[in-house]
Enzyme design. Structure first.
Site: not given
Ligand SMILES: [Fe+2]
Length: 596
Positions: A10, A36, A129, A179
């Site tokens: 991910h 990156k 999260h 997002g």
């Molecule tokens: Fe996430």
């Protein structure tokens, strides 16, 4: 009990190691691979965590991953059925599950001599999260919000953290996502790379939200969340990548031609930035804030708490975060240093710890969980490169006394020079917070242009950040809640702005980092020394890199120093400085220092 937490395959792949409920080490894979947002399996980060903690692979009791292919299965199935059996999404999900089965084998490959006896836990993405913020926050009770692009078929989740557990009160599911809205509009504005959203956030301050009405056609607020008008988006029509095996994550265009019909032609990366683009950026930010504060108000009603913990990629929106105290009833905000997907590694580890009956006993009050290097390692790096350093007209000296090192470095900065500052353990998360930083004088407006042109080579509209001594925050900013991880933007007091032009954005704001003695005593001392000379208790702090991941090792720091126009590099106690070829060969800084 030893738990390895992972964010794997991910964006911002990462590993973290937790022993008996306390974090020992955490790092993002990009720092080792030098790519990156590296998005494969975090083998190097795992190696580092084990080495740091002195732990062998066979000693790991549990491995926790921030993704659960079985989460929200019914919703996924209904969605897929609604789109027909050929859904590429279904195939993608199955692939995800197949890969997850290989994680223990991949961990074994990290150290082929060891055997893996750990139990594997898959933990839902947004729960990770939420744990990554609440569990390590100083709050016993907090409203917790996770907002991102997508993870495990949802894009937002919120609820209450209390007594170590998290109650999830609400979610927003695929294909609706704040997002993704921000990412699609970032692409539209000509910033195509993963993670470019912060450029739009910086550009927004130069515009006015005159396109807000159009944005409200794209994002619709609802009583318990928000919806996207899907006619503007591609992600529900075409398969989006959900995992990567290496390299920087890439995305196709996320928006449809309808967006151009609504806002005008897209900007290509080579096009000049016009006022229209600035206004659209401002409107995107305004729309994001409308939705964000809508969720915060809803959560406050349901939880009644005055503490707020934020996570997910959107929690990197420091402009919105910085308005929470002014616009809501929350009194304190905590955003962990790796708020995005990397942070899922610690979130997974702590969620597993909690589910296994562990107590909450760790507060993350600093971000220094990455690799560190001894003075001997630094000396060896410098000695290997001595000829190159001399050929670049640099001197090397060592100043073992910390007070003297800080006083002399502060003087160099106050003289208008740009300093690479490499100390202690590398930061966890995207921000340099005083251990892998490039530092400069915040009083000089020309420093900003100098940094942009000669070192950072970044867009001129992006602001630079100040690191401020914690006790002085109230004197310089309109808010004073601690911001240890540079995750909130506050307004700089109007009467102070002219004194620190290099860190004052066009709208009078500053993306500050509050520095406490406890979190980083050497950096605190350096800023104190700068304040002694200048009366300004802050320093301009930007990440130590040049269009690459933040430097990790002394060699990378030296490489960056030599190929840019930085004036001095402080590696631990070592001071490397370019000679002033226009005048004396001895710089005043190094003249009095003991030679190594
Ligand atoms: Fe996430």
């Amino acid at each position: 009990m030893i738990i390895l937490g992972l964010n794997a395959f991910h964006c911002d792949s990462a590993a973290a190691l937790v022993r008996d409920g306390v974090l020992l080490a955490a790092a993002e894979e990009e720092r080792f691979r030098r790519v990156k947002h590296w998005a494969g399996f975090p083998a190097e980060a795992i190696k580092y965590c084990l080495k740091e903690a002195g732990i062998r692979i066979g000693e790991i009791d549990h491995v926790a991953v921030n993704q659960d292919g079985n989460a929200h299965l019914l919703r996924k199935a209904l969605y897929v059925l609604g789109r027909g059996p050929k859904s590429a999404l279904l195939i993608s999900r199955l692939r995800t599950r197949r890969r997850r089965k290989g994680i223990l084998e991949l961990i074994k490959d990290v150290d082929p001599r060891g055997s893996v006896r750990a139990n594997l836990h898959h933990i839902e993405h947004h729960l990770c999260h939420m744990f990554s913020a609440y569990h390590v926050s100083p709050f016993s009770e907090a409203a917790v919000l996770s907002v991102d692009g997508f993870g495990d078929f949802s894009s937002a989740a919120w609820g209450l953290g209390s007594d170590g557990a998290i109650r999830v009160d609400g979610r927003v599911y695929f294909p609706h996502s704040l997002g993704l809205f921000y990412q699609a509009l970032t692409q539209y504005l000509g910033f195509p790379n993963y993670g470019d959203e912060y450029k739009v956030m910086g550009l927004a301050a130069f515009g006015s939200p005159s396109y807000l009405r159009q944005m409200q056609k794209i994002v619709k607020l609802e009583r318990r969340g928000f919806r996207l008008n899907l006619s503007y988006f591609m992600h529900q029509v075409e398969e989006l990548p959900t995992q990567w095996t290496d390299g920087s994550p890439t995305f196709p265009d996320l928006f449809t031609p309808s967006l151009e019909a609504l806002l005008g032609p897209r900007r290509s990366p080579s096009d000049p930035i016009e006022q229209r683009h600035r206004d659209i950026a401002s409107s995107v930010q305004a729309m994001y804030e409308e939705a964000f504060f809508h969720l915060l108000a809803l959560m406050h009603k349901e939880t009644g708490t005055r503490h707020l913990a934020l996570a997910g990629g959107c929690a990197a929106n420091s402009v919105a975060n910085g308005k929470v105290l002014r616009k809501t009833d929350y009194k304190h905000v905590y955003v962990q240093s790796a708020a995005g997907d990397a942070g899922g590694a610690i979130g997974a580890a702590f969620a597993a710890w909690q589910s296994l009956g562990g107590e909450r006993r760790f507060v993350m009050d600093h971000a220094f969980w990455g690799p560190h290097f001894s003075m001997e390692e630094i000396r060896s790096c410098l000695s290997e490169r001595q000829h190159e350093i001399e050929a670049s007209h640099c001197t090397i000296n060592v100043i073992a006394d910390e007070q003297e090192l800080c006083a002399r470095t502060a003087k160099v900065i106050a003289d208008g020079k740009v300093v690479g500052w490499f100390q202690g353990r590398m930061e966890w998360g995207p921000r340099a917070l005083g251990n892998r930083s490039i530092l400069a004088d915040p009083r000089r407006a020309d420093i900003k242009e100098l940094l942009n042109a000669k070192i950072k080579r970044r867009e001129s509209f992006r602001p630079f950040a100040p690191s401020v001594l914690d006790w002085a925050t109230r004197d310089w900013f309109e808010e004073s809640d601690p911001v240890p991880f540079m995750m909130q933007v506050y307004q700089i007091r109007e009467d102070k702005r002219s004194q620190i032009p290099a860190v004052t954005h066009v709208d009078g704001s500053g993306r500050l980092q509050t520095v406490s003695k406890r979190a980083n005593s050497r950096y605190y001392r350096l800023i104190e020394a700068f304040a002694d000379i200048t009366g300004i208790p802050m320093i301009l702090n930007t990440s130590f890199n040049e269009n690459e991941p933040v430097v990790c090792t002394p060699t990378q720091a030296l490489d960056c120093f030599l190929r840019t126009h930085m004036d001095a590099l402080i590696l631990g106690d070592y001071v490397i400085e370019r000679r002033d070829l226009s005048g004396s060969n001895e710089s005043p800084m190094l003249g009095a220092a003991p030679a190594s």
